[in-house]
Enzyme design. Structure first.
Site, PDB file in Angstrom:
ATOM      1  N   GLU A   1       0.821  -1.204   0.000  1.00 48.24           N
ATOM      2  CA  GLU A   1       0.000   0.000   0.000  1.00 48.24           C
ATOM      3  C   GLU A   1       0.859   1.260   0.000  1.00 48.24           C
ATOM      4  O   GLU A   1       0.530   2.247  -0.667  1.00 48.24           O
ATOM      5  CB  GLU A   1      -0.922   0.014   1.228  1.00 48.24           C
ATOM      6  CG  GLU A   1      -1.825  -1.198   1.345  1.00 48.24           C
ATOM      7  CD  GLU A   1      -1.274  -2.280   2.236  1.00 48.24           C
ATOM      8  OE1 GLU A   1      -2.019  -2.774   3.090  1.00 48.24           O
ATOM      9  OE2 GLU A   1      -0.082  -2.628   2.085  1.00 48.24           O
TER      10      GLU A   1
ATOM     11  N   CYS B   1      -2.652  -3.259   7.476  1.00 46.75           N
ATOM     12  CA  CYS B   1      -2.266  -3.464   8.872  1.00 46.75           C
ATOM     13  C   CYS B   1      -2.552  -2.223   9.712  1.00 46.75           C
ATOM     14  O   CYS B   1      -2.572  -1.088   9.224  1.00 46.75           O
ATOM     15  CB  CYS B   1      -0.799  -3.864   8.968  1.00 46.75           C
ATOM     16  SG  CYS B   1       0.356  -2.645   8.317  1.00 46.75           S
TER      17      CYS B   1
ATOM     18  N   LEU C   1      20.408 -30.129   0.488  1.00 46.81           N
ATOM     19  CA  LEU C   1      19.133 -29.542   0.909  1.00 46.81           C
ATOM     20  C   LEU C   1      19.152 -28.021   0.795  1.00 46.81           C
ATOM     21  O   LEU C   1      18.758 -27.298   1.719  1.00 46.81           O
ATOM     22  CB  LEU C   1      18.768 -29.978   2.336  1.00 46.81           C
ATOM     23  CG  LEU C   1      18.572 -31.479   2.545  1.00 46.81           C
ATOM     24  CD1 LEU C   1      18.117 -31.754   3.975  1.00 46.81           C
ATOM     25  CD2 LEU C   1      17.576 -32.062   1.556  1.00 46.81           C
TER      26      LEU C   1
ATOM     27  N   GLY D   1      12.482 -39.635   3.821  1.00 48.49           N
ATOM     28  CA  GLY D   1      12.018 -40.669   2.894  1.00 48.49           C
ATOM     29  C   GLY D   1      10.645 -41.182   3.233  1.00 48.49           C
ATOM     30  O   GLY D   1       9.824 -40.494   3.837  1.00 48.49           O
TER      31      GLY D   1
END
Length: 376
Positions: A58, A81, A210, A304
């Site tokens: 905004e 907000c 990862l 897994g």
């Protein structure tokens, strides 16, 4: 549908498109877009929340509109907000701008905001309308809504399997089942989540990094989580030695010796004791409680089979991404995608809803839900 409503939907659709540009960059804040039209309905400002801690949508849209905002309308996908966070509240700024109307897709579920932003606007004679494309707005911010309302991350399970449902061959060293295009898409999806979780068996067999490594752009840092009940993760594992601001958490049983703990803590790895369930496995609900407190809003579970099965059995999995390769492994050699789920019959089996599919190179990607969203 009237011409006026058609325009509202068209503008809100563009707002959602703007909001989506912040995907993977704003968490734990929601994705928010905003458009300002002047008193004649002409667009004079656009903005979106670009990253956590940056100005809200905004604010950017109103700054671009300037004095042209007076008497105009603000379109935004989430209630503005009303409280101080990393940035000042948006609702008072909207009042100061001279905006006459605000069109909102959905209320903010955050107790610090919920309805309070609307009250500020309406008490200052601003006409407020909400509910335009509400479902689409919630879906866009499903991790934020899940984290705020259910106090846990949204959980997506990602599987790469053969046609007969196996994720690998027993005791095999083959690394990939699916093709390169599927792996590229997986890395782009990783780049949109906050954390990635695997079981220790995946670490022992694959030694993965990862990390998010999408082609063409720099990957975002991830919280990397290993479920390791007996602390078997090798100290030379890549997950313990990969930089790029990725943090690693090993969740283990509460009965681990102080000597074992010290070996990992000396490497700077965070070790978290988690209670076990009646199966002797780590309590998945406690895992999610801990991650929620770290402001993890979207958790990707990549293996897994025993880990996948635990999330499904406890009904704590929300979404499934299943890449299926055109190969058959055979039950004598295969490791199942989901283990530890033992329905008494087909009627007790886990059924996916909202299922859709697409080709990704030579593979097929199935996407679906494990259950109805909590708001339906």
């Amino acid at each position: 549908m009237s011409k006026k409503n058609n325009k509202k939907f068209a503008l809100m659709s563009e707002v959602l498109h703007l909001a989506a540009k912040g995907l993977g960059l704003t968490s734990p804040n929601p994705l928010v877009g905003a458009i300002v039209t002047d008193s004649r309905g002409v667009i004079v400002g656009r903005g979106w929340h670009e990253r956590f801690g940056a100005p809200h949508a905004e604010v950017i849209a109103l700054q671009e509109a300037g004095i042209k905002a007076k008497g105009g309308t603000l379109y935004v996908n989430l209630e503005p907000c009303s409280h101080h966070g990393k940035t000042p509240p948006c609702a008072p700024l909207i009042v100061e701008s001279g905006i006459d109307n605000v069109v909102i897709a959905v209320k903010d579920p955050n107790p610090l905001v919920n309805g309070k932003g609307l009250e500020i606007l309406e008490s200052n004679s601003i006409r407020v309308e909400y509910g335009i494309m509400e479902k689409e707005a919630i879906l866009l911010n499903e991790p934020f809504f899940t984290h705020t309302v259910l106090q846990r991350p949204l959980v997506t399970i990602k599987v790469a399997s053969s046609l007969d449902g196996f994720i690998s061959r027993e005791n095999a060293k083959d690394r990939w089942i699916t093709g390169e295009k599927s792996r590229d898409l997986s890395h782009h999806f990783r780049n949109s989540v906050d954390a990635i979780l695997v079981g220790v068996q995946t670490i022992l067999e694959d030694d993965p990094q990862l990390t998010a490594r999408p082609k063409g752009i720099e990957g975002n840092p991830l919280v990397r989580v290993v479920l390791d009940t007996n602390l078997r993760t090798p100290l030379n594992s890549k997950i313990l030695n990969t930089e790029k601001n990725n943090s690693t958490i090993i969740m283990t049983g509460e009965d681990i010796s102080s000597e074992d703990l010290k070996r990992f803590q000396d490497l700077g790895v965070k070790i978290v004791g988690i209670p076990k369930n009646n199966r002797g496995l780590l309590d998945i609900s406690k895992v999610l409680d801990y991650l929620a407190k770290l402001d993890v809003t979207h958790l990707l579970v990549e293996g897994g089979g025993l880990v996948h099965g635990s999330f499904v059995r406890e009904k704590l999995a929300d979404h499934l991404m299943c890449f299926v390769a055109p190969i058959i492994i055979g039950s004598n050699n295969g490791v199942s995608s989901f283990r530890g789920i033992n329905p008494e019959g087909l009627t007790d089996s886990t059924e996916l809803i909202d299922l859709r599919h697409e080709f990704v190179g030579k593979d097929i990607l199935y996407r679906g839900r494990f259950k109805k969203p909590f708001w339906e």
